[in-house]
Design a protein around this motif. Structure first.
Motif, PDB file in Angstrom:
ATOM      1  N   LEU A   1       0.787  -1.665   0.261  1.00 45.80           N
ATOM      2  CA  LEU A   1       0.209   0.121   0.182  1.00 45.80           C
ATOM      3  C   LEU A   1       1.564   1.146   0.572  1.00 45.80           C
ATOM      4  O   LEU A   1       0.740   2.179  -0.729  1.00 45.80           O
ATOM      5  N   GLU A   2       1.782   1.057   1.473  1.00 44.80           N
ATOM      6  CA  GLU A   2       2.723   2.571   1.324  1.00 44.80           C
ATOM      7  C   GLU A   2       3.519   2.629   0.104  1.00 44.80           C
ATOM      8  O   GLU A   2       3.587   4.260  -0.329  1.00 44.80           O
ATOM      9  N   GLY A   3       3.694   1.502  -0.705  1.00 40.44           N
ATOM     10  CA  GLY A   3       5.186   1.626  -1.939  1.00 40.44           C
ATOM     11  C   GLY A   3       4.257   2.059  -3.040  1.00 40.44           C
ATOM     12  O   GLY A   3       4.211   2.846  -3.913  1.00 40.44           O
TER      13      GLY A   3
ATOM     14  N   ARG B   1      -6.989   8.687   1.397  1.00 42.94           N
ATOM     15  CA  ARG B   1      -7.970  10.320   0.580  1.00 42.94           C
ATOM     16  C   ARG B   1      -6.224  10.451   0.510  1.00 42.94           C
ATOM     17  O   ARG B   1      -5.510  10.288   0.220  1.00 42.94           O
ATOM     18  N   ASP B   2      -7.025  10.972  -0.910  1.00 41.52           N
ATOM     19  CA  ASP B   2      -5.502  12.367  -1.235  1.00 41.52           C
ATOM     20  C   ASP B   2      -5.413  12.996  -0.814  1.00 41.52           C
ATOM     21  O   ASP B   2      -5.642  13.800  -0.102  1.00 41.52           O
ATOM     22  N   ARG B   3      -3.874  13.803  -1.113  1.00 41.97           N
ATOM     23  CA  ARG B   3      -2.645  14.390  -0.292  1.00 41.97           C
ATOM     24  C   ARG B   3      -3.465  15.735   0.030  1.00 41.97           C
ATOM     25  O   ARG B   3      -2.795  16.537   1.647  1.00 41.97           O
TER      26      ARG B   3
ATOM     27  N   GLY C   1      -4.530  13.245   2.688  1.00 44.95           N
ATOM     28  CA  GLY C   1      -2.755  12.390   3.049  1.00 44.95           C
ATOM     29  C   GLY C   1      -2.476  10.873   3.657  1.00 44.95           C
ATOM     30  O   GLY C   1      -1.605  10.847   3.836  1.00 44.95           O
ATOM     31  N   HIS C   2      -3.607  11.141   4.268  1.00 39.63           N
ATOM     32  CA  HIS C   2      -3.612   9.310   4.909  1.00 39.63           C
ATOM     33  C   HIS C   2      -4.279   8.575   4.880  1.00 39.63           C
ATOM     34  O   HIS C   2      -5.401   8.177   4.037  1.00 39.63           O
TER      35      HIS C   2
ATOM     36  N   TYR D   1       0.774   9.571   5.112  1.00 48.47           N
ATOM     37  CA  TYR D   1       1.605   8.886   4.024  1.00 48.47           C
ATOM     38  C   TYR D   1       1.909  10.211   2.833  1.00 48.47           C
ATOM     39  O   TYR D   1       3.541  10.488   2.840  1.00 48.47           O
ATOM     40  N   TRP D   2       1.108  11.233   3.161  1.00 44.06           N
ATOM     41  CA  TRP D   2       1.686  12.421   2.958  1.00 44.06           C
ATOM     42  C   TRP D   2       1.681  13.745   3.581  1.00 44.06           C
ATOM     43  O   TRP D   2       0.686  14.096   4.249  1.00 44.06           O
ATOM     44  N   ASP D   3       2.223  15.259   3.452  1.00 40.65           N
ATOM     45  CA  ASP D   3       2.277  16.502   4.425  1.00 40.65           C
ATOM     46  C   ASP D   3       2.185  17.624   3.423  1.00 40.65           C
ATOM     47  O   ASP D   3       3.375  17.008   2.774  1.00 40.65           O
TER      48      ASP D   3
END
Length: 677
Positions: free
Chosen positions: A122-124, A149-151, A214-215, A234-236
């Motif tokens: 998933l995270e890759g 959800r998107d970033r 991003g989560h 996964y992104w911020d």
């Protein structure tokens, strides 16, 4: 672009023992959001695992409904997947995966996930996904449901945990269509509806949450047969540390970088199997998008503009100039005040939260006209102000906290320019008076100007809440502290003040209002997909690195974007400062005020207020009396206009989602559509 919904039970027997009933509930959940996906529906269940997904489809990529129908099941029957959104650059990724031996059953961009997930996890996998999306993925091997959800949170995704398990969906009404989900305001949620700014990750309703941008929110069945929730980022929005910004930048390199990244983001979002148009206001953002899209397209584009019958708020003259310059087919919709309040209720059914300004209604009406002209997609300018420092609040914070080194004369020039440009937005986008939140000062170093106008509504909200809700939240409830607590301290530590201000706005206003009642919810209300190139994460990551003094330079907001787009923009617009795109407040127009009062007579009368049990009727009356007091200032009237809209909003939300039997309504809609399990 579509809508998704689903269930995941603690005990799989809840599904396997009543599969027909659960399947029909999934279909009903799709039917209540048919506006998001009128082109078809689908559902899938894994009875032995107690999981089921449903999907309402708006066909954009691969118009073959049988081939591209979701939810998708992997060829080994181990994965179930449903997506709301778009993955860009999917042709290149699909070709690369095909060369590695992957096989695809459709031409859909969404099917990429079933090939990427087994290879990368998933995270890759997530770094490969570019675009606006909210998806659900169930993995049999790990017995885990993932909600992603998107970033920036362009696409919505809600969930709740009931006694039986997890229910999720693209809209609140999708959850409410499931009879296992209670429909009740939370006292804190109600309070935040009245002051406009929500606590990130929350809603107006008890125990219903949002997947943050991003989560990943995951639910895995443990050894006791219960679903355990985990949440991870996964992104911020990661700005450089203040000392890492380039003090002596190569300005042309940054300008060229903006131009190249924005052009690429626009080109990616022109990919579709249906025509693509553009929203066009008189601002730099949408004009830049239209200019680049027109240059990159082989055909003239359709441009859609909202006009108001108030010269102070109307931007059509510049929009027309831009449309002529790009040879766009220009559609202008001019609205008067009565139209905005006559469609207020229907807009709230879609936004599922209160709105402070009827711009949300205007955008709802515009998306209606876009669909009536045969378009399903428009490119929009959302995100530009967030990335390049375009809002009045950012200039104010830059002046107050980021320009201590300026000599006195330059500071006076800055202050004079700010006071002149901020007159029209005081009471709405800027607070009437400085408001200090100790919690924000502790977390950020100052109270960002973007949250001050809403936190300063607290004295009104404190009184307006019905006594039982006042008692529930307590006299010491601190809305600022509740919001500040959700912000990641690591993303704020040692950052430049402008970066901090932009971070807070992105986490609150962008996700909580601009991308909801100003974006997805009013666009998808009419089955119309909006694509914001500025929120492409490759472009954003470049923007984060631009030194603050190139974003706001010499009191000129979005300087680096202006220079990057200088050849695209009309000269008038290139030199004009930021204009806040808003609908005229109710009190500025007699027709609009009368239309608002007509709605208030229906929803804010004594019987309606007391029946709902949300507000204190005496305080509602007192607030209207204060608004009518000739002694109050114009900016206080603007603020009170917003509070009145929120009072109307909570009453309307109560009617639609508490008073109405939503599961029965969803079942009726499914029956009318002929959608059956």
């Amino acid at each position: 672009m579509c809508g998704i919904g689903g269930v995941f039970f603690h005990d799989p027997n809840e599904l396997s023992d009543s599969q027909q009933q659960v399947s029909q509930t999934l279909v009903n959940m799709a039917a209540i959001m048919q506006h998001r996906g009128p082109d078809g529906f689908g559902y899938q269940v894994f009875p032995e695992q107690g999981v089921g997904f449903s999907h309402a489809r708006l066909s954009i990529i691969d118009l073959n409904e049988d081939r591209a129908r979701q939810p998708f099941i992997s060829s080994d029957n181990k994965l179930m997947f449903a997506n709301n959104g778009e993955f860009y650059d999917f042709q290149r990724i699909r070709a690369d995966l095909t060369a590695q031996g992957a096989r695809f059953a459709s031409k859909s961009d969404s099917e990429l996930v079933l090939a990427l997930y087994p290879r990368f996890g998933l995270e890759g996998m997530l770094p490969h996904l570019r675009g606006e999306f909210a998806f659900s993925l169930y993995d049999k091997d790990t017995d885990t449901l993932h909600l992603v959800r998107d970033r920036f949170g362009v696409k919505p995704l809600y969930y709740t945990e009931t006694e039986k398990g997890v229910v999720f969906g693209s809209e609140l009404k999708v959850l409410f269509a499931n009879p296992d989900v209670p429909r009740e305001f939370s006292s804190e949620g109600l309070y935040h509806q009245l002051i406009q700014v929500m606590v990130p990750g929350t809603t107006a309703f008890k125990d219903i949450k949002q997947v943050p941008p991003g989560h990943i929110v995951s639910f895995q069945r443990n050894s006791q047969g219960r679903l355990e929730r985990t949440e991870r980022t996964y992104w911020d929005v990661n700005f450089p540390l203040a000392h890492e910004h380039d003090d002596n930048p190569d300005e042309q390199a940054y300008i060229q970088g903006v131009r190249e990244h924005l052009l690429e983001a626009v080109q990616q979002r022109l990919t579709a199997d249906v025509p693509v148009g553009c929203y066009l206001s008189g601002g730099i953002d949408s004009c830049s998008i239209l200019g680049l899209a027109a240059a990159a397209s082989q055909h003239p584009l359709k441009a859609f503009t909202i006009g108001f019958d108030s010269a102070n708020y109307d931007e059509t003259p510049i929009a027309k100039e831009m449309a002529e310059q790009t040879e766009a087919d220009h559609h202008v919709m001019t609205l008067d005040g009565s139209q905005l309040y006559s469609h207020f209720e229907q807009t709230l059914w879609h936004t599922e939260r209160t709105i402070y300004n009827t711009l949300g209604v205007a955008k709802y009406l515009m998306s209606q006209q876009v669909r009536e002209t045969g378009y399903k997609i428009v490119l929009t300018g959302e995100g530009s102000d967030e990335l390049y420092g375009g809002y009045p609040a950012f200039r104010k914070d830059m002046f107050l906290h980021g320009l201590d080194h300026l000599p006195p004369e330059e500071r006076k020039e800055w202050q004079a320019a700010l006071e002149q440009s901020n007159k029209m937005v005081k009471g709405a986008m800027l607070a009437r008076e400085e408001f200090v939140s100790e919690a924000f000062v502790e977390k950020v170093g100052f109270t960002p100007s973007c949250v001050q106008p809403w936190l300063s509504c607290a004295p009104y909200a404190d009184k307006l809440l019905a006594p039982e809700h006042q008692a529930a939240i307590g006299a010491d409830y601190d809305a600022g502290a509740a919001i500040a607590e959700t912000l990641d301290a690591d993303m704020l530590a040692e950052r430049h003040p402008l970066d901090k201000a932009q971070y807070v706005w992105i986490k609150t206003m962008l996700e909580g209002q601009i991308l909801t009642w100003g974006g997805d919810r009013v666009d998808m209300a009419n089955s119309m997909e909006a694509r914001p190139p500025f929120l492409d994460h490759h472009l954003a990551e470049h923007a984060f690195k631009i030194p603050p003094h190139l974003r706001i330079k010499g009191n000129k907001e979005k300087w680096v974007l202006r220079e990057a787009m200088k050849g695209v923009l009309p000269d008038t617009l290139y030199h004009r400062e930021k204009f806040a795109f808003m609908a005229p407040p109710a009190h500025t127009d007699e027709v609009k005020w009368k239309a608002m009062r007509k709605l208030a007579d229906r929803y804010l009368n004594k019987e309606a207020v007391e029946q709902a049990g949300l507000l204190d009727f005496e305080q509602v009356e007192a607030l209207f009396a204060l608004h009518d007091d000739p002694a109050i200032t114009a900016d206080e009237q603007v603020q009170l206009d917003a509070v009145i809209n929120h009072m109307l909003g909570v009453q309307i939300l109560h009617k639609f989602f508490v008073q109405t039997d939503v599961p029965a309504e969803a079942a009726k809609r499914a029956q009318a559509l002929g959608w059956e399990a």
